[in-house]
Design a protein around this motif. Structure first.
Motif, mmCIF file in Angstrom:
data_model
loop_
_atom_site.group_PDB
_atom_site.id
_atom_site.type_symbol
_atom_site.label_atom_id
_atom_site.label_comp_id
_atom_site.label_asym_id
_atom_site.label_seq_id
_atom_site.Cartn_x
_atom_site.Cartn_y
_atom_site.Cartn_z
ATOM 1 N N LYS A 99 0.863 -1.188 0.000
ATOM 2 C CA LYS A 99 0.000 0.000 0.000
ATOM 3 C C LYS A 99 0.892 1.227 0.000
ATOM 4 O O LYS A 99 1.707 1.422 0.893
ATOM 5 C CB LYS A 99 -0.902 -0.009 1.233
ATOM 6 C CG LYS A 99 -1.915 1.118 1.268
ATOM 7 C CD LYS A 99 -2.815 0.972 2.491
ATOM 8 C CE LYS A 99 -3.898 2.023 2.529
ATOM 9 N NZ LYS A 99 -3.395 3.376 2.707
ATOM 10 N N GLN A 100 0.760 2.062 -1.007
ATOM 11 C CA GLN A 100 1.510 3.317 -1.137
ATOM 12 C C GLN A 100 0.475 4.439 -1.131
ATOM 13 O O GLN A 100 -0.100 4.747 -2.176
ATOM 14 C CB GLN A 100 2.320 3.297 -2.438
ATOM 15 C CG GLN A 100 3.197 4.495 -2.663
ATOM 16 C CD GLN A 100 4.390 4.479 -1.728
ATOM 17 O OE1 GLN A 100 4.875 3.442 -1.329
ATOM 18 N NE2 GLN A 100 4.844 5.644 -1.360
ATOM 19 N N ASP A 101 0.189 4.977 0.058
ATOM 20 C CA ASP A 101 -0.863 5.973 0.231
ATOM 21 C C ASP A 101 -2.200 5.342 -0.169
ATOM 22 O O ASP A 101 -2.646 4.426 0.488
ATOM 23 C CB ASP A 101 -0.551 7.258 -0.530
ATOM 24 C CG ASP A 101 -1.425 8.426 -0.126
ATOM 25 O OD1 ASP A 101 -1.865 8.464 1.038
ATOM 26 O OD2 ASP A 101 -1.676 9.296 -0.968
ATOM 27 N N MET A 102 -2.806 5.789 -1.255
ATOM 28 C CA MET A 102 -4.095 5.242 -1.688
ATOM 29 C C MET A 102 -3.947 4.300 -2.881
ATOM 30 O O MET A 102 -4.945 3.896 -3.483
ATOM 31 C CB MET A 102 -5.049 6.393 -2.025
ATOM 32 C CG MET A 102 -5.395 7.226 -0.789
ATOM 33 S SD MET A 102 -6.263 8.786 -1.099
ATOM 34 C CE MET A 102 -7.666 8.283 -2.035
ATOM 35 N N THR A 103 -2.713 3.930 -3.211
ATOM 36 C CA THR A 103 -2.441 3.096 -4.378
ATOM 37 C C THR A 103 -1.885 1.741 -3.960
ATOM 38 O O THR A 103 -1.000 1.664 -3.114
ATOM 39 C CB THR A 103 -1.423 3.797 -5.300
ATOM 40 O OG1 THR A 103 -1.933 5.079 -5.663
ATOM 41 C CG2 THR A 103 -1.165 2.987 -6.559
ATOM 42 N N ALA A 104 -2.414 0.690 -4.568
ATOM 43 C CA ALA A 104 -1.848 -0.648 -4.400
ATOM 44 C C ALA A 104 -0.788 -0.816 -5.481
ATOM 45 O O ALA A 104 -1.079 -0.722 -6.676
ATOM 46 C CB ALA A 104 -2.926 -1.723 -4.538
ATOM 47 N N MET A 105 0.453 -1.011 -5.047
ATOM 48 C CA MET A 105 1.587 -1.186 -5.957
ATOM 49 C C MET A 105 2.063 -2.628 -5.889
ATOM 50 O O MET A 105 2.251 -3.166 -4.792
ATOM 51 C CB MET A 105 2.767 -0.302 -5.553
ATOM 52 C CG MET A 105 2.580 1.154 -5.782
ATOM 53 S SD MET A 105 2.884 1.524 -7.508
ATOM 54 C CE MET A 105 2.918 3.294 -7.417
ATOM 55 N N PHE A 106 2.281 -3.224 -7.053
ATOM 56 C CA PHE A 106 2.933 -4.520 -7.069
ATOM 57 C C PHE A 106 4.429 -4.248 -7.136
ATOM 58 O O PHE A 106 4.897 -3.524 -8.015
ATOM 59 C CB PHE A 106 2.484 -5.378 -8.245
ATOM 60 C CG PHE A 106 2.936 -6.797 -8.109
ATOM 61 C CD1 PHE A 106 2.297 -7.654 -7.225
ATOM 62 C CD2 PHE A 106 4.019 -7.265 -8.825
ATOM 63 C CE1 PHE A 106 2.730 -8.960 -7.058
ATOM 64 C CE2 PHE A 106 4.459 -8.565 -8.669
ATOM 65 C CZ PHE A 106 3.816 -9.418 -7.790
ATOM 66 N N VAL A 107 5.181 -4.797 -6.184
ATOM 67 C CA VAL A 107 6.605 -4.521 -6.069
ATOM 68 C C VAL A 107 7.395 -5.817 -6.201
ATOM 69 O O VAL A 107 7.156 -6.776 -5.463
ATOM 70 C CB VAL A 107 6.932 -3.842 -4.719
ATOM 71 C CG1 VAL A 107 8.430 -3.587 -4.599
ATOM 72 C CG2 VAL A 107 6.151 -2.547 -4.563
ATOM 73 N N VAL A 108 8.311 -5.817 -7.164
ATOM 74 C CA VAL A 108 9.241 -6.928 -7.335
ATOM 75 C C VAL A 108 10.599 -6.440 -6.852
ATOM 76 O O VAL A 108 11.057 -5.363 -7.245
ATOM 77 C CB VAL A 108 9.318 -7.374 -8.814
ATOM 78 C CG1 VAL A 108 10.333 -8.499 -8.972
ATOM 79 C CG2 VAL A 108 7.950 -7.798 -9.328
ATOM 80 N N LYS A 109 11.232 -7.231 -5.990
ATOM 81 C CA LYS A 109 12.541 -6.881 -5.446
ATOM 82 C C LYS A 109 13.571 -7.840 -6.027
ATOM 83 O O LYS A 109 13.409 -9.061 -5.926
ATOM 84 C CB LYS A 109 12.533 -6.950 -3.917
ATOM 85 C CG LYS A 109 11.553 -5.954 -3.310
ATOM 86 C CD LYS A 109 11.527 -6.016 -1.810
ATOM 87 C CE LYS A 109 10.499 -5.004 -1.287
ATOM 88 N NZ LYS A 109 10.555 -4.862 0.149
ATOM 89 N N ILE A 110 14.616 -7.252 -6.640
ATOM 90 C CA ILE A 110 15.655 -8.060 -7.260
ATOM 91 C C ILE A 110 17.022 -7.567 -6.796
ATOM 92 O O ILE A 110 17.138 -6.484 -6.215
ATOM 93 C CB ILE A 110 15.586 -8.018 -8.807
ATOM 94 C CG1 ILE A 110 15.775 -6.597 -9.338
ATOM 95 C CG2 ILE A 110 14.272 -8.628 -9.300
ATOM 96 C CD1 ILE A 110 15.889 -6.494 -10.852
ATOM 97 N N ASP A 111 18.040 -8.349 -7.063
ATOM 98 C CA ASP A 111 19.409 -7.940 -6.762
ATOM 99 C C ASP A 111 19.704 -6.651 -7.523
ATOM 100 O O ASP A 111 19.381 -6.535 -8.715
ATOM 101 C CB ASP A 111 20.380 -9.043 -7.178
ATOM 102 C CG ASP A 111 21.786 -8.769 -6.698
ATOM 103 O OD1 ASP A 111 22.444 -7.878 -7.287
ATOM 104 O OD2 ASP A 111 22.221 -9.426 -5.745
ATOM 105 N N ALA A 112 20.304 -5.686 -6.853
ATOM 106 C CA ALA A 112 20.603 -4.400 -7.484
ATOM 107 C C ALA A 112 21.528 -4.549 -8.684
ATOM 108 O O ALA A 112 21.519 -3.711 -9.577
ATOM 109 C CB ALA A 112 21.212 -3.449 -6.465
ATOM 110 N N ASP A 113 22.309 -5.626 -8.723
ATOM 111 C CA ASP A 113 23.222 -5.875 -9.839
ATOM 112 C C ASP A 113 22.673 -6.914 -10.807
ATOM 113 O O ASP A 113 23.440 -7.589 -11.499
ATOM 114 C CB ASP A 113 24.584 -6.324 -9.307
ATOM 115 C CG ASP A 113 25.259 -5.231 -8.496
ATOM 116 O OD1 ASP A 113 25.142 -4.050 -8.887
ATOM 117 O OD2 ASP A 113 25.886 -5.552 -7.464
ATOM 118 N N ALA A 114 21.357 -7.050 -10.869
ATOM 119 C CA ALA A 114 20.736 -8.030 -11.759
ATOM 120 C C ALA A 114 21.113 -7.742 -13.212
ATOM 121 O O ALA A 114 21.347 -6.599 -13.598
ATOM 122 C CB ALA A 114 19.216 -7.995 -11.593
#
Length: 160
Positions: free
Chosen positions: A116-131
């Motif tokens: 939940k980002q304020d009033m928005t549902a965000m789909f968040v994918v987390k990957i290695d920063a050096d992908a």
């Protein structure tokens, strides 16, 4: 997927998509630009230094996605986030049925989860920063597909 930019949509959603972004990470990560260029993606950089793209998806729909320049650290892990909005609530609180559906979808997702980002549902994918560029592309694709499917399911519209 074919890539196109919708500047007005990007500007309108930039505030919602980056409302919690740290202001000290306002510079764009040039490594991300190189990866996106190698992949042939069209992008813009927002005021926080995040990369914004709009992709065409099935049924004449489009979906916005952000690749964050900021890198989060946890122990020895350096993590980059890819965000895509799927739902905007009319109130500060999501309806119970929507919140439960997002939790259920997070359980089923192969990559990423709903936040939940304020009033928005965000789909968040987390990957290695050096992908690698291919890994980044897979993460972008996962975010786009998941967020667009949820938007269609919950709203029957193409607003995001």
């Amino acid at each position: 997927m074919k890539r196109t930019l919708l500047p007005a949509l990007l500007i309108a959603l930039a505030a919602a998509g980056t409302a919690g972004a740290a202001t000290d990470s306002a510079k764009a990560d040039a490594g991300i630009a190189r990866h996106l260029e190698k992949l042939g993606y069209t992008f813009e950089v927002d005021e926080d230094g995040d990369y914004q793209m709009v992709f065409d998806v099935e049924g004449d729909r489009t979906q916005i996605v952000y690749v964050r320049s900021a890198v989060e650290d946890f122990g020895s892990h350096n993590i980059r986030e890819i965000w895509s909005p799927g739902y905007v609530s009319k109130t500060k609180q999501f309806p119970v049925a929507v919140a439960n559906r997002l939790l259920e979808d997070s359980q089923d997702a192969k990559m990423g989860a709903w936040v939940k980002q304020d009033m928005t549902a965000m789909f968040v994918v987390k990957i290695d920063a050096d992908a690698s560029p291919d890994q980044l592309s897979d993460a972008i694709d996962a975010a786009i597909r998941t967020a667009d499917a949820m938007e269609l399911e919950l709203t029957k519209k193409d607003d995001l």
